[in-house]
Design a protein around this motif. Structure first.
Motif, mmCIF file in Angstrom:
data_model
loop_
_atom_site.group_PDB
_atom_site.id
_atom_site.type_symbol
_atom_site.label_atom_id
_atom_site.label_comp_id
_atom_site.label_asym_id
_atom_site.label_seq_id
_atom_site.Cartn_x
_atom_site.Cartn_y
_atom_site.Cartn_z
ATOM 1 N N SER A 179 -15.808 35.188 75.313
ATOM 2 C CA SER A 179 -14.451 34.595 75.313
ATOM 3 C C SER A 179 -14.261 33.684 76.530
ATOM 4 C CB SER A 179 -13.366 35.674 75.408
ATOM 5 O OG SER A 179 -13.548 36.669 74.460
ATOM 6 N N HIS A 205 -8.949 33.903 71.669
ATOM 7 C CA HIS A 205 -8.425 35.254 71.444
ATOM 8 C C HIS A 205 -9.593 36.214 71.270
ATOM 9 C CE1 HIS A 205 -4.235 34.058 70.992
ATOM 10 N NE2 HIS A 205 -4.765 32.926 70.549
ATOM 11 N N ASN A 247 -6.886 35.177 75.746
ATOM 12 C CA ASN A 247 -5.969 36.299 75.495
ATOM 13 C C ASN A 247 -6.777 37.433 74.919
ATOM 14 O OD1 ASN A 247 -3.316 34.595 75.599
ATOM 15 N ND2 ASN A 247 -4.764 33.493 74.301
ATOM 16 N N GLU A 296 -7.647 27.386 73.360
ATOM 17 C CA GLU A 296 -7.134 28.763 73.445
ATOM 18 C C GLU A 296 -8.157 29.705 72.818
ATOM 19 O OE1 GLU A 296 -3.090 28.680 71.888
ATOM 20 O OE2 GLU A 296 -3.544 30.553 70.864
ATOM 21 N N ILE A 341 -1.670 32.809 64.239
ATOM 22 C CA ILE A 341 -2.769 32.339 65.106
ATOM 23 C C ILE A 341 -4.001 32.101 64.234
ATOM 24 C CG2 ILE A 341 -4.146 32.792 67.171
ATOM 25 C CD1 ILE A 341 -1.977 34.759 68.043
ATOM 26 N N HIS A 395 -6.920 41.228 73.037
ATOM 27 C CA HIS A 395 -6.125 42.113 72.180
ATOM 28 C C HIS A 395 -6.897 43.402 71.961
ATOM 29 C CE1 HIS A 395 -3.784 38.479 71.092
ATOM 30 N NE2 HIS A 395 -4.968 37.881 71.126
ATOM 31 N N LEU A 425 -2.917 39.137 63.671
ATOM 32 C CA LEU A 425 -2.786 37.906 64.460
ATOM 33 C C LEU A 425 -2.715 36.695 63.529
ATOM 34 C CD1 LEU A 425 -5.328 38.617 67.374
ATOM 35 C CD2 LEU A 425 -2.836 38.638 67.510
ATOM 36 N N TYR A 469 -11.542 32.415 68.040
ATOM 37 C CA TYR A 469 -11.520 33.884 68.105
ATOM 38 C C TYR A 469 -12.894 34.366 68.555
ATOM 39 C CZ TYR A 469 -7.116 34.968 65.656
ATOM 40 O OH TYR A 469 -5.810 35.137 65.309
#
Ligand code: SAM
Length: 456
Positions: free
Chosen positions: A323, A334, A359, A332, A377, A361, A372, A313
């Motif tokens: 990110s 977020h 991703n 991955e 997640i 948000h 999340l 995250y």
């Protein structure tokens, strides 16, 4: 306690400390007196300009002896200007001061085992001048004279400057050309009290290639009056790649209004952080000090030490810079951010850099992060870069439940950082290392990165 001085008194004092605002601190019989533009070790004659029960404020009448930390500031405006607070301090002393501010805050919050934590020396700049890639100056008329420059210390009066040593090397030329143009063409200047007049601010941005974006901020649309200015300045300074007129007709301290009118060149300048490309528009949030951003982000990534199986995250992600860097290593990522435009930029930056595993948000971290997590997640590593007020309780609670292996906390406020670290220690995290980075030389800003690892 009875005050040993009253307003108007002139007295001698020695400065024994420098507070987090960069004001020298002296004492008369335990009564604290704050004095701007002074350093520990200075012996002074001061005039008391305010004396309330808790403290007094003094103004320097004469420096009787100067501190060993003192260095004549390169900038002739330093003693009046509100932009820099500690340019009169040798640069290596500035770096020590920033580390000390941080240590004081960590101690004040009684962090566990803090004596055994490695608090590294502040990472400074080789050349701590001309480091800003963005600068905005207000304009005003005072006694019939056009003023362009930053605000004075503690006021809305403008310091009329020709140049600013922490801005890009073109600042002097840009200000001079703008000043002559306004005077010659009698262009009206905005008055914040009456809300009349046109030009309010000038904003300059530049990228690492030294390409410049200029934005003239005006209350009304003066596009037709700016043709000569645009022609002249783009001929003289060929690095200018983009000129905008921005309309801000609101009674506000916010510099930019919502409407941008392109007057010349490109709609954005392109910039890089490591090998990632970013488009910078007039409104884009982008780290202000390129050189130090590379160091800050390198350190954050070193502390995160991401593996290719990790879910990461990036909370308070801005335009997604961290990110996208983290995505180069993680499975991955977020990113969560509250400002709509920043998330739109983050999505564009993701596309531009052909990143697929990030991703973004939109929403407040305190709202989106718990949701999340409830959706399943769960992170291995969480990078936090909150605004000055630090993290909300809900965010820290979610971290406790989620229980990531590592937390990397990037902070611009030692006080809220120390508060949050104390809570995270209580949730079973060890503070592994603390690294201050000087993002804003000559100012009192302290940026810090902390590596927190879950106890075994
Ligand atoms: C210190 S900046 C960090 C930006 C980014 N990490 C970078 O390095 O460019 C903090 C960011 O948090 C965002 N922000 C402030 N409060 C927030 C909140 N409650 N929830 C989500 N984002 C928030 C701000 O808009 C800003 O982009």
């Amino acid at each position: 306690m009875a005050k040993p001085v009253k307003k108007g008194d002139i007295t001698e004092i020695e400065i024994i400390d420098l507070n987090f605002r960069g004001q020298g601190v002296g004492k008369i019989d335990n009564y604290v007196i704050f004095v701007n533009n002074t350093l520990p070790g200075d012996k002074l004659k001061v005039k008391i300009i305010k004396a309330i029960s808790k403290y007094g404020i003094g103004e320097v009448v004469e420096y009787l002896e100067r501190s060993e930390k003192f260095e004549k500031p390169e900038c002739p405006y330093f003693f009046d200007c509100g932009g820099c607070q500690i340019m009169h301090m040798k640069y290596n002393e500035q770096l020590k001061y920033k580390r000390d501010i941080l240590i004081n805050e960590l101690n004040r919050n009684n962090l566990e085992n803090i004596d055994n934590v490695k608090i590294k020396n502040t990472i400074g700049m080789e050349n701590p001048y001309r480091y800003r890639n963005k600068g905005a100056f207000p304009l005003s008329i005072s006694n019939g004279k056009l003023l362009i420059g930053p605000y004075e210390k503690g006021s809305h009066n403008i310091v009329n400057i020709d140049d600013c040593l922490i801005q890009n090397q073109w600042t002097e030329d840009i200000i001079n050309i703008l000043r002559s143009f306004i005077i010659k063409n009698n262009i009206s200047i905005y008055n914040e009290r009456t809300h009349k007049g046109s030009i309010r601010h000038i904003l300059m941005r530049n990228n690492q290639k030294d390409e410049i974006m200029l934005v003239i901020i005006s209350k009304d649309n003066i596009k037709s009056k700016l043709n000569d200015f645009v022609e002249k300045i783009t001929k003289k300074i060929t690095n200018i790649k983009s000129v905008f007129l921005n309309i801000n007709d609101e009674k506000t301290n916010r510099i930019l209004g919502n409407k941008n009118i392109l007057l010349y060149g490109d709609e954005y300048i392109k910039d890089n952080i490591f090998d990632l490309k970013f488009k910078v528009f007039p409104h884009t949030f982008f780290q202000v000090n390129h050189t130090q951003t590379d160091k800050l982000y390198s350190k954050a990534l070193e502390y995160a030490d991401i593996e290719d199986t990790d879910i990461v995250y990036d909370l308070y992600c801005g335009v997604g810079t961290i990110s996208l860097l983290a995505a180069q290593k993680a499975k991955e990522v977020h990113g969560v951010e509250i400002v709509n435009e920043s998330i739109t930029s983050a999505e564009e930056n993701k596309k531009e850099n052909e990143v697929e595993n990030a991703n973004f948000h939109l929403g407040s971290v305190e709202n989106v992060f718990p949701k999340l997590y409830k959706k399943g997640i769960k992170a291995d590593i969480v990078i936090l870069d909150p605004p000055r007020k630090g993290c909300e309780e809900l965010v820290l609670n979610t971290l406790k439940e989620m229980n990531p292996r590592k937390i990397v906390y990037v902070s611009c406020n030692p006080s809220t950082l120390a508060r949050d670290l104390k809570i995270l220690q209580g949730y079973g995290y060890n503070i592994n290392e603390v690294q201050p980075v000087d993002m804003f030389p000559h100012t009192t800003h302290v940026e810090t990165i902390v590596a927190l690892y879950k106890k075994d």
